[in-house]
Design a protein around this motif. Structure first.
Motif, PDB file in Angstrom:
ATOM      1  N   PHE A  88       0.839  -1.196   0.000  1.00 53.19           N
ATOM      2  CA  PHE A  88       0.000   0.000   0.000  1.00 53.19           C
ATOM      3  C   PHE A  88       0.865   1.233   0.000  1.00 53.19           C
ATOM      4  O   PHE A  88       2.043   1.205   0.347  1.00 53.19           O
ATOM      5  N   ASP A  89       0.225   2.305  -0.423  1.00 51.91           N
ATOM      6  CA  ASP A  89       0.857   3.586  -0.624  1.00 51.91           C
ATOM      7  C   ASP A  89       0.459   4.459   0.566  1.00 51.91           C
ATOM      8  O   ASP A  89      -0.712   4.486   0.939  1.00 51.91           O
ATOM      9  N   ILE A  90       1.423   5.171   1.166  1.00 50.65           N
ATOM     10  CA  ILE A  90       1.058   6.003   2.312  1.00 50.65           C
ATOM     11  C   ILE A  90       0.852   7.467   1.915  1.00 50.65           C
ATOM     12  O   ILE A  90       0.572   8.294   2.763  1.00 50.65           O
ATOM     13  N   LYS A  91       0.988   7.772   0.618  1.00 49.04           N
ATOM     14  CA  LYS A  91       0.853   9.179   0.213  1.00 49.04           C
ATOM     15  C   LYS A  91      -0.494   9.801   0.587  1.00 49.04           C
ATOM     16  O   LYS A  91      -0.510  10.900   1.136  1.00 49.04           O
ATOM     17  N   PRO A  92      -1.635   9.133   0.315  1.00 52.26           N
ATOM     18  CA  PRO A  92      -2.914   9.762   0.703  1.00 52.26           C
ATOM     19  C   PRO A  92      -2.984  10.024   2.207  1.00 52.26           C
ATOM     20  O   PRO A  92      -3.489  11.049   2.654  1.00 52.26           O
ATOM     21  N   ARG A 112     -11.358   9.455   1.566  1.00 57.69           N
ATOM     22  CA  ARG A 112     -11.675   8.046   1.329  1.00 57.69           C
ATOM     23  C   ARG A 112     -10.781   7.565   0.202  1.00 57.69           C
ATOM     24  O   ARG A 112     -10.642   8.255  -0.806  1.00 57.69           O
ATOM     25  N   VAL A 113     -10.179   6.403   0.378  1.00 59.37           N
ATOM     26  CA  VAL A 113      -9.360   5.818  -0.681  1.00 59.37           C
ATOM     27  C   VAL A 113     -10.136   4.625  -1.232  1.00 59.37           C
ATOM     28  O   VAL A 113     -10.452   3.692  -0.496  1.00 59.37           O
ATOM     29  N   LYS A 114     -10.463   4.698  -2.516  1.00 59.52           N
ATOM     30  CA  LYS A 114     -11.275   3.637  -3.133  1.00 59.52           C
ATOM     31  C   LYS A 114     -10.385   2.456  -3.529  1.00 59.52           C
ATOM     32  O   LYS A 114      -9.244   2.646  -3.935  1.00 59.52           O
ATOM     33  N   PRO A 115     -10.937   1.246  -3.449  1.00 60.59           N
ATOM     34  CA  PRO A 115     -10.184   0.093  -3.946  1.00 60.59           C
ATOM     35  C   PRO A 115     -10.012   0.223  -5.457  1.00 60.59           C
ATOM     36  O   PRO A 115     -10.925   0.695  -6.140  1.00 60.59           O
ATOM     37  N   SER A 116      -8.861  -0.157  -5.972  1.00 65.40           N
ATOM     38  CA  SER A 116      -8.646  -0.078  -7.420  1.00 65.40           C
ATOM     39  C   SER A 116      -7.680  -1.169  -7.832  1.00 65.40           C
ATOM     40  O   SER A 116      -7.139  -1.884  -6.990  1.00 65.40           O
ATOM     41  N   ARG A 117      -7.460  -1.261  -9.125  1.00 58.33           N
ATOM     42  CA  ARG A 117      -6.526  -2.258  -9.621  1.00 58.33           C
ATOM     43  C   ARG A 117      -5.107  -1.936  -9.155  1.00 58.33           C
ATOM     44  O   ARG A 117      -4.257  -2.793  -9.077  1.00 58.33           O
ATOM     45  N   GLU A 118      -4.858  -0.661  -8.851  1.00 60.72           N
ATOM     46  CA  GLU A 118      -3.510  -0.234  -8.455  1.00 60.72           C
ATOM     47  C   GLU A 118      -3.222  -0.472  -6.979  1.00 60.72           C
ATOM     48  O   GLU A 118      -2.095  -0.357  -6.549  1.00 60.72           O
ATOM     49  N   ASN A 119      -4.266  -0.711  -6.181  1.00 61.46           N
ATOM     50  CA  ASN A 119      -3.984  -0.951  -4.763  1.00 61.46           C
ATOM     51  C   ASN A 119      -4.544  -2.304  -4.337  1.00 61.46           C
ATOM     52  O   ASN A 119      -5.202  -2.986  -5.122  1.00 61.46           O
ATOM     53  N   CYS A 120      -4.269  -2.675  -3.109  1.00 62.75           N
ATOM     54  CA  CYS A 120      -4.684  -3.996  -2.619  1.00 62.75           C
ATOM     55  C   CYS A 120      -5.877  -3.890  -1.685  1.00 62.75           C
ATOM     56  O   CYS A 120      -6.153  -4.815  -0.922  1.00 62.75           O
ATOM     57  N   LEU A 121      -6.564  -2.736  -1.703  1.00 63.70           N
ATOM     58  CA  LEU A 121      -7.679  -2.565  -0.766  1.00 63.70           C
ATOM     59  C   LEU A 121      -8.835  -3.503  -1.123  1.00 63.70           C
ATOM     60  O   LEU A 121      -9.227  -3.606  -2.275  1.00 63.70           O
ATOM     61  N   ALA A 122      -9.384  -4.152  -0.091  1.00 59.13           N
ATOM     62  CA  ALA A 122     -10.533  -5.028  -0.292  1.00 59.13           C
ATOM     63  C   ALA A 122     -11.822  -4.206  -0.255  1.00 59.13           C
ATOM     64  O   ALA A 122     -12.841  -4.606  -0.791  1.00 59.13           O
ATOM     65  N   GLU A 123     -11.769  -3.057   0.395  1.00 60.24           N
ATOM     66  CA  GLU A 123     -12.941  -2.177   0.474  1.00 60.24           C
ATOM     67  C   GLU A 123     -12.428  -0.759   0.651  1.00 60.24           C
ATOM     68  O   GLU A 123     -11.229  -0.547   0.858  1.00 60.24           O
ATOM     69  N   GLU A 124     -13.361   0.201   0.556  1.00 61.48           N
ATOM     70  CA  GLU A 124     -12.965   1.599   0.707  1.00 61.48           C
ATOM     71  C   GLU A 124     -12.244   1.807   2.045  1.00 61.48           C
ATOM     72  O   GLU A 124     -12.646   1.261   3.062  1.00 61.48           O
ATOM     73  N   LEU A 140      -6.621  -5.072   3.568  1.00 64.63           N
ATOM     74  CA  LEU A 140      -5.837  -5.385   2.383  1.00 64.63           C
ATOM     75  C   LEU A 140      -6.163  -6.792   1.919  1.00 64.63           C
ATOM     76  O   LEU A 140      -6.146  -7.736   2.710  1.00 64.63           O
ATOM     77  N   ARG A 141      -6.463  -6.927   0.626  1.00 65.02           N
ATOM     78  CA  ARG A 141      -6.686  -8.254   0.049  1.00 65.02           C
ATOM     79  C   ARG A 141      -5.321  -8.803  -0.339  1.00 65.02           C
ATOM     80  O   ARG A 141      -4.561  -8.149  -1.044  1.00 65.02           O
ATOM     81  N   LEU A 142      -5.016  -9.989   0.139  1.00 64.26           N
ATOM     82  CA  LEU A 142      -3.711 -10.582  -0.158  1.00 64.26           C
ATOM     83  C   LEU A 142      -3.662 -11.076  -1.598  1.00 64.26           C
ATOM     84  O   LEU A 142      -4.642 -11.620  -2.118  1.00 64.26           O
ATOM     85  N   ARG A 143      -2.507 -10.866  -2.241  1.00 59.92           N
ATOM     86  CA  ARG A 143      -2.301 -11.312  -3.621  1.00 59.92           C
ATOM     87  C   ARG A 143      -1.511 -12.619  -3.624  1.00 59.92           C
ATOM     88  O   ARG A 143      -0.913 -12.990  -2.620  1.00 59.92           O
ATOM     89  N   ASN A 144      -1.480 -13.258  -4.778  1.00 60.79           N
ATOM     90  CA  ASN A 144      -0.683 -14.477  -4.975  1.00 60.79           C
ATOM     91  C   ASN A 144      -1.073 -15.583  -3.999  1.00 60.79           C
ATOM     92  O   ASN A 144      -0.238 -16.338  -3.521  1.00 60.79           O
ATOM     93  N   VAL A 145      -2.346 -15.633  -3.716  1.00 65.70           N
ATOM     94  CA  VAL A 145      -2.856 -16.645  -2.779  1.00 65.70           C
ATOM     95  C   VAL A 145      -4.342 -16.801  -3.075  1.00 65.70           C
ATOM     96  O   VAL A 145      -4.957 -15.913  -3.655  1.00 65.70           O
ATOM     97  N   GLU A 146      -4.911 -17.935  -2.664  1.00 57.51           N
ATOM     98  CA  GLU A 146      -6.315 -18.160  -3.012  1.00 57.51           C
ATOM     99  C   GLU A 146      -7.282 -17.265  -2.231  1.00 57.51           C
ATOM    100  O   GLU A 146      -8.360 -16.961  -2.694  1.00 57.51           O
TER     101      GLU A 146
END
Length: 167
Positions: A88-92, A112-124, A140-146
């Motif tokens: 995740f990005d701490i800039k916002p 509010r930071v919206k979930p997007s393809r660029e971040n790993c947020l599972a929800e706003e 945070l939604r984990l990547r590279n895992v089921e």
């Protein structure tokens, strides 16, 4: 350390519905990295919904560095298994801290930071003013895992004498 902006306290709250890496469960822990810094939570035995409730504190010198989070399953005799990662990005969050807001009612949403393809947020993710501090709660939604998510809260700690966030 002369470029230090301040400290980022990351409250690693819990994992949700993590992947099974042992026979029926996992022994998960979290590693948080930023640049050369690396911090680790304790291991929670046999739990796919672990509650770590642990504070990890990073020194922030470069706000452009992403924070990388990895979840591992602790194994005794073999290498620990990966259970996904996120970043995740701490800039916002830092932008909100820089606003130097005072006297807001506790619970006021700053951004509010919206979930997007660029971040790993599972929800706003909301950056809020709570008890005299700017905090950001994120799932945070984990990547590279089921499957699996990790819940965190960010909080900024100013250091007297540091460069601070007055850019």
């Amino acid at each position: 350390m002369e470029n230090l902006l301040g400290l980022l306290r990351i409250h690693v709250h819990r994992g949700v519905n993590l992947a099974i890496r042992d026979v029926r469960s996992s022994d998960p822990y979290v590693i948080v990295r930023m640049g050369k810094q690396k911090l680790k939570t304790r291991v929670v035995k046999r739990n796919l919904n672990p509650e770590w409730n642990e504070d990890l504190t990073l020194s922030v010198a470069d706000p452009n560095l992403p924070i990388k989070l990895s979840v591992y399953d602790k194994d005794t005799f073999t290498l620990d298994d990966k259970m996904g990662d996120a970043e995740f990005d701490i800039k916002p969050f830092l932008e909100a801290v820089k606003m130097r807001l005072e006297n807001l009612p506790s619970g006021t949403i700053i951004t509010r930071v919206k979930p997007s393809r660029e971040n790993c947020l599972a929800e706003e993710s909301c950056i809020i003013w709570a008890n005299g501090k700017v905090v950001q709660n994120m799932f945070l939604r984990l990547r590279n895992v089921e499957r699996g998510e990790v819940e965190l809260q960010l909080q900024w700690v100013d250091i007297p004498g540091s460069r601070g966030l007055h850019m």
